[in-house]
Scaffold this motif. Structure first.
Motif, mmCIF file in Angstrom:
data_model
loop_
_atom_site.group_PDB
_atom_site.id
_atom_site.type_symbol
_atom_site.label_atom_id
_atom_site.label_comp_id
_atom_site.label_asym_id
_atom_site.label_seq_id
_atom_site.Cartn_x
_atom_site.Cartn_y
_atom_site.Cartn_z
ATOM 1 N N CYS A 54 -38.749 -1.756 -27.889
ATOM 2 C CA CYS A 54 -38.627 -0.295 -27.955
ATOM 3 C C CYS A 54 -39.037 0.260 -29.309
ATOM 4 O O CYS A 54 -38.890 1.447 -29.557
ATOM 5 C CB CYS A 54 -37.195 0.127 -27.636
ATOM 6 N N TRP A 79 -43.285 8.662 -28.479
ATOM 7 C CA TRP A 79 -41.924 8.263 -28.125
ATOM 8 C C TRP A 79 -41.466 8.969 -26.863
ATOM 9 O O TRP A 79 -42.053 9.973 -26.439
ATOM 10 C CB TRP A 79 -40.951 8.545 -29.267
ATOM 11 N N ARG A 98 -37.100 4.462 -34.873
ATOM 12 C CA ARG A 98 -36.375 5.111 -33.777
ATOM 13 C C ARG A 98 -35.269 6.013 -34.327
ATOM 14 O O ARG A 98 -35.023 7.109 -33.802
ATOM 15 C CB ARG A 98 -35.791 4.062 -32.842
ATOM 16 N N CYS A 146 -37.271 5.449 -27.192
ATOM 17 C CA CYS A 146 -38.207 4.320 -27.135
ATOM 18 C C CYS A 146 -39.519 4.748 -27.775
ATOM 19 O O CYS A 146 -40.040 5.826 -27.453
ATOM 20 C CB CYS A 146 -38.509 3.916 -25.700
ATOM 21 N N CYS A 157 -44.669 -4.768 -27.088
ATOM 22 C CA CYS A 157 -44.240 -3.712 -28.006
ATOM 23 C C CYS A 157 -45.380 -2.729 -28.217
ATOM 24 O O CYS A 157 -46.542 -3.057 -27.966
ATOM 25 C CB CYS A 157 -43.793 -4.314 -29.348
ATOM 26 N N TYR A 188 -35.898 -0.819 -20.060
ATOM 27 C CA TYR A 188 -36.139 -1.488 -21.338
ATOM 28 C C TYR A 188 -36.636 -2.923 -21.119
ATOM 29 O O TYR A 188 -37.475 -3.423 -21.859
ATOM 30 C CB TYR A 188 -34.871 -1.500 -22.180
ATOM 31 N N LEU A 228 -40.216 -2.712 -20.262
ATOM 32 C CA LEU A 228 -40.977 -2.465 -21.479
ATOM 33 C C LEU A 228 -41.203 -3.755 -22.259
ATOM 34 O O LEU A 228 -42.253 -3.951 -22.881
ATOM 35 C CB LEU A 228 -40.265 -1.439 -22.359
#
Length: 534
Positions: free
Chosen positions: A166, A364, A172, A193, A387, A379, A382
């Motif tokens: 993330c 994001w 973040r 994320c 990444c 997640y 993902l």
């Protein structure tokens, strides 16, 4: 089933799916059409895909590949744009044309159209990519400090390492602080994320709702006109599209009555799961009022729809009296049940705004009121794509946490930011004033974003000529414009439009001198075109 078993089961499904999913073609169906138009020896893929018996052979072919990919269209990079690339190559080879260069007004790529990068962003990126510059260069101290901070969040102190799926935790947290400052509302970085441009996040969310529900195909409500990412992704994933029309006569406004009409009709054959809102609008350039946003939230809550807020142009608001309101801010201030129950995924990108860093692929998404188990699965999915790009994340950090007053980089950063946005505002007026005063054109005020979507009244003989050429009238017009002037725009049919209306999308991104040239050429072409088909 326990949560641990549930996630384990879902993990097996994700990785199995990744292993067997056909490779997705970058050009899509529009690319195939463009190739075919330049080479008449190629087979008609549309006919083959629908009439041939599927082969069971091992070799991948148009007949046995994923037919959703064959159907996929993305006209922003479609046949007209492919032809523009051919013309550029012809000009380089000395082929004589009635113009000297192609003006690409088809895509929102600011740097490709001459916009200069923001110095602070590029300074930080250069040091993140090459840490030796932190000690050896004469970069500003705040840029050096930022590069150090970002590198400390990366394994091995290197941008060449993988990050958390993330994104870097520090970045973040900075994004969450940006959202808090923008909205005056707390943001939990655990719900943020980092993504490879807004596109990746949007596609990941849409993939979560694939499949049938109650015996009906899942579908998504999208605005018409819409950004073709949505229509292309829905086709790719086998999802249904339910279009709701924006009101061109009221500056591409959004009405609750139209939303209800579209939902009622679409629900007859589809299970509508989500609604997409693009604000500020692409391709239409409108900015929603707070009342519009409240209506959408109430509508989504009433029908239990996941709300996808595409807010990548939130820095790009130009018209007097217009203001950007995030869906999160409005939804939170509306209070329960909306603030506590309505599912919302909002998206931001570094590709637009004052930054224009399209190629770095950074952005994001923030999730609100998602079921924790669903969010965990998202997640996990993902993580299967490892990444986002590390340099894209570094650029995100510079946008989320720009220089503050008193920092060495602040004055230059503020000057560059204001210069970019001020120039875009001037060009939005140039586009609007030119097209609204052209005979046979209707153009609304460009309130925000980076585009205009003018409507053109084509002579009947031109429509007949388009039919004879086996092209939609707006595509016919766009090809003639390109071949005779070198100006490349995207036909309105690539975005969706009301039946029997014709539009095109043009960016406001050409620099002022080039834009003035483009608009002058455009006016002469249109007059000549109308005279020819009068």
């Amino acid at each position: 089933m326990s949560l641990l078993k549930l996630i384990s089961f879902a993990s097996r499904r994700v990785f199995t799916d990744l292993a067997v999913r056909p490779q997705r073609a970058a050009l899509g169906f529009s690319g195939f059409l463009g190739l075919r138009e330049r080479n008449t020896n190629l087979p008609n893929y549309r006919t083959m895909a629908t009439t041939n018996t599927l082969s069971s052979g091992v070799k991948l072919s148009v007949e046995n590949m994923n037919q959703n990919v064959v159907k996929l269209q993305y006209d922003v990079r479609g046949p007209v744009v492919l032809r523009a690339g051919d013309i550029e190559q012809e000009l380089k080879k000395g082929v004589q044309k009635p113009f000297k260069r192609v003006i690409r007004a088809n895509i929102g790529d600011a740097h490709a159209m001459g916009q200069q990068p923001i110095t602070f962003i590029r300074q930080v990126l250069s040091m993140v990519a090459n840490p030796e510059l932190i000690e050896s260069s004469n970069m500003p101290k705040d840029a050096k400090d930022r590069a150090r901070d970002i590198l400390c969040g990366m394994l091995g102190y290197s941008a060449g390492s993988y990050t958390m799926s993330c994104g870097v935790e520090l970045i973040r947290k900075h994004v969450a602080k940006f959202i808090e400052a923008r909205d005056g509302i707390k943001s939990d970085y655990n719900n943020v994320c980092l993504i490879t441009g807004a596109t990746t996040g949007i596609k990941m969310i849409l993939e979560m709702i694939c499949g049938e529900l109650g015996g009906k195909t899942s579908a998504v409500m999208v605005p018409i006109p819409q950004y073709p990412l949505y229509s292309a992704t829905l086709v790719e994933y086998g999802l249904g599209q339910v279009g709701y029309f924006l009101d061109e006569d009221h500056n591409w406004g959004l009405s609750l009555e139209e939303l209800e009409r579209a939902y009622s009709e679409g629900s007859q054959c589809s299970a509508i799961r989500a609604i997409v809102i693009i604000n500020p609008g692409n391709p239409t350039g409108q900015v929603l009022t707070r009342k519009n946003i409240e209506d959408v939230i109430k509508f989504a809550y009433k029908h239990k729809l996941l709300l996808l807020a595409d807010e990548v142009y939130q820095h790009n608001v130009y018209a007097e009296g217009c203001k950007f309101f995030s869906f999160k801010k409005v939804m939170t201030e509306m209070g329960p049940p909306y603030s506590t129950e309505q599912e919302l995924a909002s998206f931001m990108s570094i590709s637009k705004g004052y930054m224009g860093e399209c190629g770095l692929r950074g952005g994001w998404m923030e999730l609100l009121n998602f079921d924790p188990i669903v969010q965990a699965h998202l997640y996990k999915a993902l993580s299967a794509i490892l990444c986002p790009t590390s340099l894209g994340q570094a650029a995100v950090d510079c946008v989320a946490k720009p220089p503050k007053e008193g920092d060495p980089s602040y004055e230059l950063w503020l000057t560059e930011k204001n210069c970019v946005l001020g120039s875009l505002k001037e060009r939005s007026v140039m586009i609007y004033e030119t097209f609204k005063n052209m005979k046979g054109f209707k153009c609304n005020v460009v309130q925000g974003a980076m585009y205009a979507f003018p409507r053109i009244e084509l002579p009947q003989k031109a429509i007949e000529a388009a039919k004879a050429a086996r092209r939609p009238p707006d595509v016919f017009y766009a090809y003639r414009l390109l071949e005779e002037t070198g100006i490349c725009v995207v036909p309105g049919s690539g975005f969706g439009q009301r039946p029997n209306t014709y539009h095109f999308r043009t960016t406001i991104l050409p620099q002022p001198e080039m834009l003035t040239e483009m608009l002058n050429i455009f006016q002469k072409f249109h007059q000549k075109f109308c005279d020819e088909y009068a």
